[in-house]
Design a protein around this motif. Structure first.
Motif, PDB file in Angstrom:
ATOM      1  N   THR A  10       0.820  -1.206   0.000  1.00 46.89           N
ATOM      2  CA  THR A  10       0.000   0.000   0.000  1.00 46.89           C
ATOM      3  C   THR A  10       0.860   1.265   0.000  1.00 46.89           C
ATOM      4  O   THR A  10       0.332   2.354  -0.209  1.00 46.89           O
ATOM      5  CB  THR A  10      -0.923   0.013   1.230  1.00 46.89           C
ATOM      6  N   TRP A 248      -4.732  -4.813   5.349  1.00 43.76           N
ATOM      7  CA  TRP A 248      -3.815  -4.429   4.280  1.00 43.76           C
ATOM      8  C   TRP A 248      -2.971  -5.625   3.880  1.00 43.76           C
ATOM      9  O   TRP A 248      -2.662  -6.477   4.709  1.00 43.76           O
ATOM     10  CB  TRP A 248      -2.921  -3.280   4.742  1.00 43.76           C
ATOM     11  N   ASP A 299      -3.765  -3.927  -4.437  1.00 42.46           N
ATOM     12  CA  ASP A 299      -5.072  -3.551  -3.891  1.00 42.46           C
ATOM     13  C   ASP A 299      -6.187  -4.331  -4.583  1.00 42.46           C
ATOM     14  O   ASP A 299      -7.002  -3.785  -5.329  1.00 42.46           O
ATOM     15  CB  ASP A 299      -5.282  -2.050  -4.051  1.00 42.46           C
TER      16      ASP A 299
END
Length: 443
Positions: A10, A248, A299
């Protein structure tokens, strides 16, 4: 452990490295990464850069064909395919590609993706899957309320090169304790294997040896599928607060996903109705396309929602993320799809509705049913599964037992196993994984 560094996906790459990668200059991007890793002053970037270097090393394997090679492969079956038709398939998102060496290269399984859409690729040989037995099994499950299968499988993993004299560690997935599975037995295994606890988030049998190049395990278990119509559930006024957080790097509540979830559930108050709306969107708008190794994906949930393309795990992560955004507990489940005539990796989702408890959503199978015009099958996989499964994993991006110190082939999921020689994790071309169905009996 190295694999914990993937959480840093990320973090944005330095712009000069990102530009090199985008234009397909992988060697230049690796060179800039090495320069930054060797310089002082940016230790916070080190894990992100190491992960990216690994991805750049492996990327060409996922996208091996240039334009001329891809066209030749298509025309071997579909001689009349023009360059304009090829470009149209790329533009429509039917063919996945990346820039490598400053020119587009195409996914290793792009032909298999195209075969799913005969209207757009009419000249390709179509692979018809007979769904008769599945339809009969699902009908029987709905009529009986539950079905149990006794399944025996053998799994194996081996190095393609002789690791004589070197330390070898291997992890193979085995059935985990979960709502669907019971009576788990290890019938046979390569000597020295150590089984993880039955509730391990990614359950494996593990070996550590010197010079051994192959490992196998044979196991038997009961898998039970229970049917319920989710729309008959009367949800409690207060729903639970677990399994609602971001995870995440792939379960991330981006502004786009928040806006999408809000639109899809606007005006709905029941969590069942909300979950059904999310399922209908994912299965109704996202098309199946074979994916590169998940290690290459950024993602995943947000990208799937934007591209409207994915495979079973990508579908599941999008559904899980949307559910969590609107306050519905959701989590991962994966392992194998075990048809009476075949075995292969598969992923799906769980979601929780009080007072009933856990329900399931197989958005990949739901999308496939929509594509094939099978309305009843699409409805079935909202809330329900089938008895043709082996569950090994209850969490996405969880460590193995013991944790693997080298880079994993798949840092997020474990369906086929991992192999490490002298501390280095082996990638797909360096190993061979097998799953063999020995017996399948509906009780």
């Amino acid at each position: 452990m190295k694999n914990e560094a993937f959480v840093h996906l990320t973090d944005a790459l330095p712009p000069d490295i990102a530009r090199r990668k985008a234009m397909g200059d992988l060697e230049g991007a690796k060179r800039l990464i090495d320069l930054r890793l060797s310089a002082a002053g940016q230790p916070e970037l080190a894990e992100r850069l190491m992960v990216e270097r690994l991805r750049l090393e492996r990327l060409p394997r996922d996208y091996p064909y240039d334009r001329a090679q891809a066209l030749t492969m298509i025309r071997a079956e579909w001689p009349g395919c023009s360059e304009e038709q090829f470009d149209g398939l790329v533009d429509a998102g039917r063919i996945d590609w990346r820039m490598i060496g400053s020119v587009p290269h195409y996914h290793e399984r792009f032909l298999e993706s195209l075969r799913l859409y005969p209207a757009q690729a009419p000249g390709l040989h179509q692979e018809h899957t007979d769904q008769t037995e599945r339809e009969l099994t699902l009908e029987r499950l709905r009529d009986a309320g539950a079905l149990t299968a006794r399944i025996t499988l053998r799994a194996g993993i081996r190095a393609r090169t002789d690791p004589a004299g070197r330390e070898v560690q291997a992890w193979l997935p085995i059935p985990a304790a979960c709502p669907q599975q019971s009576e788990i037995q290890i019938l046979d295994a390569t000597p020295g294997g150590v089984c993880a606890p039955e509730d391990a988030p990614q359950r494996t049998i593990w070996w550590k040896s010197r010079g051994r190049d192959a490992f196998t395990v044979t196991y038997r278990y009961l898998h039970r599928a229970v049917y319920i119509d989710p729309l008959t559930i009367r949800p409690s006024r207060v729903q639970p607060s677990f399994d609602l957080e971001e995870q995440w790097p792939h379960v991330v509540f981006t502004p786009y996903l928040r806006a999408l979830a809000e639109r899809l559930t606007d005006g709905l108050s029941s969590p069942v109705e909300k979950a059904r709306s999310l399922y209908d969107y994912v299965t109704g708008y996202v098309d199946y396309r074979y994916q590169p190794a998940y290690l290459q994906l950024d993602d995943i949930a947000d990208t799937c929602a934007r591209e409207l393309r994915g495979d079973c795990g990508v579908f599941a992560l999008l559904f899980i993320t949307l559910c969590r955004i609107v306050g519905i507990p959701a989590r991962w489940q994966s392992g194998l799809a075990v048809r009476p005539d075949s075995v292969g990796p598969h992923d799906w989702a769980m979601f929780f509705i009080a007072p009933h408890g856990w329900l399931w959503a197989d958005c990949s199978y739901g999308s496939s049913a929509r594509r094939q015009g099978q309305v009843q099958r699409r409805r079935h996989y909202f809330g329900n599964l089938d008895p043709w499964r082996m569950v090994a994993n209850s969490e996405f991006y969880a460590p193995l037992t013991p944790p693997m110190p080298g880079w994993r082939q798949d840092p997020y999921d474990n369906q086929r196993g991992e192999l490490m020689v002298d501390g280095r994790g082996l990638d797909d071309p360096e190993r061979e994984c097998t799953q063999e169905l020995l017996s399948f009996e509906l009780l």
